[in-house]
Motif scaffolding. Structure first.
Motif, PDB file in Angstrom:
ATOM      1  N   ALA A  25     -11.857  10.440  -1.288  1.00 48.53           N
ATOM      2  CA  ALA A  25     -10.278  10.977  -0.784  1.00 48.53           C
ATOM      3  C   ALA A  25     -10.528  10.598   0.539  1.00 48.53           C
ATOM      4  O   ALA A  25      -8.645  10.773   0.812  1.00 48.53           O
ATOM      5  N   ILE A  26     -10.724  10.308   1.677  1.00 49.03           N
ATOM      6  CA  ILE A  26     -11.274   9.776   2.621  1.00 49.03           C
ATOM      7  C   ILE A  26     -10.741   8.366   2.185  1.00 49.03           C
ATOM      8  O   ILE A  26      -9.239   7.680   3.711  1.00 49.03           O
ATOM      9  N   GLU A  27     -10.837   7.812   1.425  1.00 47.84           N
ATOM     10  CA  GLU A  27     -10.105   6.361   1.359  1.00 47.84           C
ATOM     11  C   GLU A  27      -8.298   6.417   0.520  1.00 47.84           C
ATOM     12  O   GLU A  27      -7.755   5.817   1.336  1.00 47.84           O
ATOM     13  N   LYS A  28      -8.077   7.881   0.055  1.00 46.66           N
ATOM     14  CA  LYS A  28      -6.689   7.864  -0.367  1.00 46.66           C
ATOM     15  C   LYS A  28      -5.666   8.166   1.037  1.00 46.66           C
ATOM     16  O   LYS A  28      -5.032   7.682   0.902  1.00 46.66           O
ATOM     17  N   ILE A  29      -6.776   9.132   1.579  1.00 42.62           N
ATOM     18  CA  ILE A  29      -5.590   9.231   2.817  1.00 42.62           C
ATOM     19  C   ILE A  29      -5.644   8.155   4.235  1.00 42.62           C
ATOM     20  O   ILE A  29      -4.918   8.084   4.614  1.00 42.62           O
ATOM     21  N   GLN A  30      -6.912   7.563   3.688  1.00 37.52           N
ATOM     22  CA  GLN A  30      -6.156   5.860   4.138  1.00 37.52           C
ATOM     23  C   GLN A  30      -5.351   5.110   3.975  1.00 37.52           C
ATOM     24  O   GLN A  30      -4.162   5.023   4.605  1.00 37.52           O
ATOM     25  N   ASN A  31      -4.978   5.193   2.809  1.00 38.01           N
ATOM     26  CA  ASN A  31      -3.521   4.839   1.951  1.00 38.01           C
ATOM     27  C   ASN A  31      -2.297   4.870   2.280  1.00 38.01           C
ATOM     28  O   ASN A  31      -2.199   4.611   2.417  1.00 38.01           O
ATOM     29  N   VAL A  32      -2.167   6.350   2.477  1.00 36.87           N
ATOM     30  CA  VAL A  32      -1.027   7.204   2.683  1.00 36.87           C
ATOM     31  C   VAL A  32      -0.600   6.863   4.458  1.00 36.87           C
ATOM     32  O   VAL A  32       0.221   6.482   4.119  1.00 36.87           O
ATOM     33  N   ASN A  61       0.713  -1.074   0.309  1.00 31.41           N
ATOM     34  CA  ASN A  61       0.049   0.005   0.049  1.00 31.41           C
ATOM     35  C   ASN A  61       0.766   1.052  -0.283  1.00 31.41           C
ATOM     36  O   ASN A  61       0.474   2.075   0.984  1.00 31.41           O
ATOM     37  N   LEU A  62       2.148   1.313  -0.422  1.00 36.45           N
ATOM     38  CA  LEU A  62       2.794   2.322  -0.878  1.00 36.45           C
ATOM     39  C   LEU A  62       2.528   2.838  -1.723  1.00 36.45           C
ATOM     40  O   LEU A  62       2.398   2.588  -3.308  1.00 36.45           O
ATOM     41  N   ASP A 104      -1.766   4.279   6.141  1.00 33.88           N
ATOM     42  CA  ASP A 104      -1.448   2.916   6.027  1.00 33.88           C
ATOM     43  C   ASP A 104      -0.064   2.377   5.263  1.00 33.88           C
ATOM     44  O   ASP A 104       0.321   1.718   5.877  1.00 33.88           O
ATOM     45  N   SER A 105       0.034   3.953   4.889  1.00 29.72           N
ATOM     46  CA  SER A 105       1.446   3.092   3.925  1.00 29.72           C
ATOM     47  C   SER A 105       3.305   3.759   5.084  1.00 29.72           C
ATOM     48  O   SER A 105       3.796   3.431   4.443  1.00 29.72           O
ATOM     49  N   TYR A 106       1.928   4.485   5.821  1.00 30.11           N
ATOM     50  CA  TYR A 106       3.257   4.590   6.850  1.00 30.11           C
ATOM     51  C   TYR A 106       3.486   3.934   8.299  1.00 30.11           C
ATOM     52  O   TYR A 106       2.289   4.817   9.004  1.00 30.11           O
ATOM     53  N   PRO A 107       3.393   3.027   8.248  1.00 30.48           N
ATOM     54  CA  PRO A 107       2.703   1.866   9.353  1.00 30.48           C
ATOM     55  C   PRO A 107       3.250   2.813  10.925  1.00 30.48           C
ATOM     56  O   PRO A 107       2.516   2.234  12.204  1.00 30.48           O
ATOM     57  N   GLU A 108       4.609   3.207  11.167  1.00 28.30           N
ATOM     58  CA  GLU A 108       5.514   3.317  12.295  1.00 28.30           C
ATOM     59  C   GLU A 108       5.874   5.477  11.909  1.00 28.30           C
ATOM     60  O   GLU A 108       6.553   4.719  11.284  1.00 28.30           O
ATOM     61  N   ILE A 109       5.240   5.965  12.354  1.00 30.93           N
ATOM     62  CA  ILE A 109       5.289   7.166  12.793  1.00 30.93           C
ATOM     63  C   ILE A 109       5.733   7.688  13.847  1.00 30.93           C
ATOM     64  O   ILE A 109       5.094   7.089  14.679  1.00 30.93           O
ATOM     65  N   LYS A 110       6.063   9.049  14.186  1.00 32.78           N
ATOM     66  CA  LYS A 110       6.575   9.413  15.731  1.00 32.78           C
ATOM     67  C   LYS A 110       5.157  10.036  15.780  1.00 32.78           C
ATOM     68  O   LYS A 110       4.588  10.977  16.944  1.00 32.78           O
ATOM     69  N   GLY A 111       4.673  11.704  14.069  1.00 28.09           N
ATOM     70  CA  GLY A 111       4.118  12.578  14.368  1.00 28.09           C
ATOM     71  C   GLY A 111       2.872  12.398  13.338  1.00 28.09           C
ATOM     72  O   GLY A 111       3.628  12.117  12.223  1.00 28.09           O
TER      73      GLY A 111
END
Length: 336
Positions: free
Chosen positions: A174-181, A140-141, A183-190
């Protein structure tokens, strides 16, 4: 013959003298009587003359007052005439300017018609290039997105064109694409969320990073879906505020990314690019402090006569921004 008596001569002289005196006195008396009557006539004539003089003086004063009024009226009339002439000159000048503006507008109209035809041709020629589906690999990247980012700020265009006309909520795509992005970053700090005008979409969170966890993501998506504030069709204020208020230059571990979701841009690209060069310069290693990415939606490209030119301006701006600021631009073809 009898001798003449001296006494008789004396009596005769006295009598004659008496007669003369009486006659003189009568004459004096008549003169006095006559003078008294003449004085009365003179006084009467004097009074009449004084009345006539007073009447003439009154008439002269009235005439002078009338003359003064006439002079004042003449001055007022002259001032009004001057004002009327001045207004006439101004109106003529205004009419000349309006005629010139009308001529310019007519010429501009012709130029706009030519420009519109050129834009239609440009849209037609670039339509295939813009209709690129956001392809997501197995992880999903989105293609081209910087994977090294650990702080992500989202900037959303929440104007009417990005909403469902029936519910006024953001489009599901739009909400779906936000969710995709996300999901592309499973671990971020903020993570943080702003609208195009630079308002923080989650209350009580301006200028601070939200800890990234499943609860934060679910809550953010729910807020985004029903976000009530309408923004302008210009994501630039949101981009600027996200960089200025969220980037931490003293945080050596920060690798910040901005994701822009929108469909229109109404301004000029050159000032935006120049300002971004100032607030997001390159570091010593050649990389930008903040990478800028964008996802473009074809909400207005379907209607060439209504807003396709603003959609084209958004696509052109964000592709240039993403190219210069270490990001990626993704154009969505289908929007359900």
């Amino acid at each position: 013959m009898r001798a003449r008596n001296k006494k008789d001569g004396a009596d005769f002289g006295l009598s004659f003298l008496d007669c003369i005196c009486c006659g003189f006195g009568a004459i004096v008396l008549l003169f006095v009587i006559t003078m008294g009557s003449a004085n009365q006539m003179i006084q009467s004539l004097r009074d009449r003359l004084q009345q006539v003089v007073q009447q003439r003086i009154s008439q002269i004063e009235e005439l002078e007052a009338q003359e003064s009024q006439i002079a004042q009226r003449a001055m007022v009339a002259e001032e009004k005439l001057n004002e009327a002439q001045s207004r006439e000159e101004k109106l003529r000048s205004l009419m000349d300017r309006m005629s010139l503006q009308i001529s310019k507008l007519e010429a501009g109209k012709e130029a706009k018609m030519v420009e519109l035809e050129d834009e239609k041709s440009e849209i037609a020629s670039m339509q295939t290039e813009l209709e690129v589906e956001m392809i997501l690999p197995d992880i999903n990247l989105p293609v081209g997105l910087p994977v090294e980012s650990n702080y992500i700020a989202f900037v959303f265009d929440t104007s009417g064109s990005m909403r469902d006309s029936g519910t006024d909520q953001l489009h599901g795509a739009a909400i779906e694409k936000i969710q995709n992005v996300l999901d592309s970053y499973p671990e971020i700090k903020g993570v943080q969320f702003l609208d195009a005008d630079g308002r923080y979409m989650l209350r009580g969170t301006p200028g601070i990073w939200l800890p990234d966890d499943p609860a934060t993501r679910r809550g953010a998506l729910q807020v985004l879906a029903s976000y009530p504030q309408f923004s302008n069709s210009n994501p630039v204020p949101g981009i600027f505020r996200a960089i200025r208020s969220l980037y931490q230059p003293d945080n050596e571990e920060m690798r910040m990314a901005v994701f822009v979701f929108g469909d229109e841009f109404t301004g000029k690209a050159e000032p935006v690019l120049a300002r971004l060069e100032q607030i997001n310069p390159r570091k010593d290693d050649g990389n930008r402090h903040v990478s800028i990415n964008a996802v473009g939606f074809p909400t207005v490209l379907r209607y060439p006569l209504m807003g396709a030119h603003t959609g084209m301006k958004f696509a052109n701006l964000m592709r240039e921004v993403a190219y210069k600021h270490d990001g990626a631009f993704i154009a969505v073809r289908n929007q359900r």
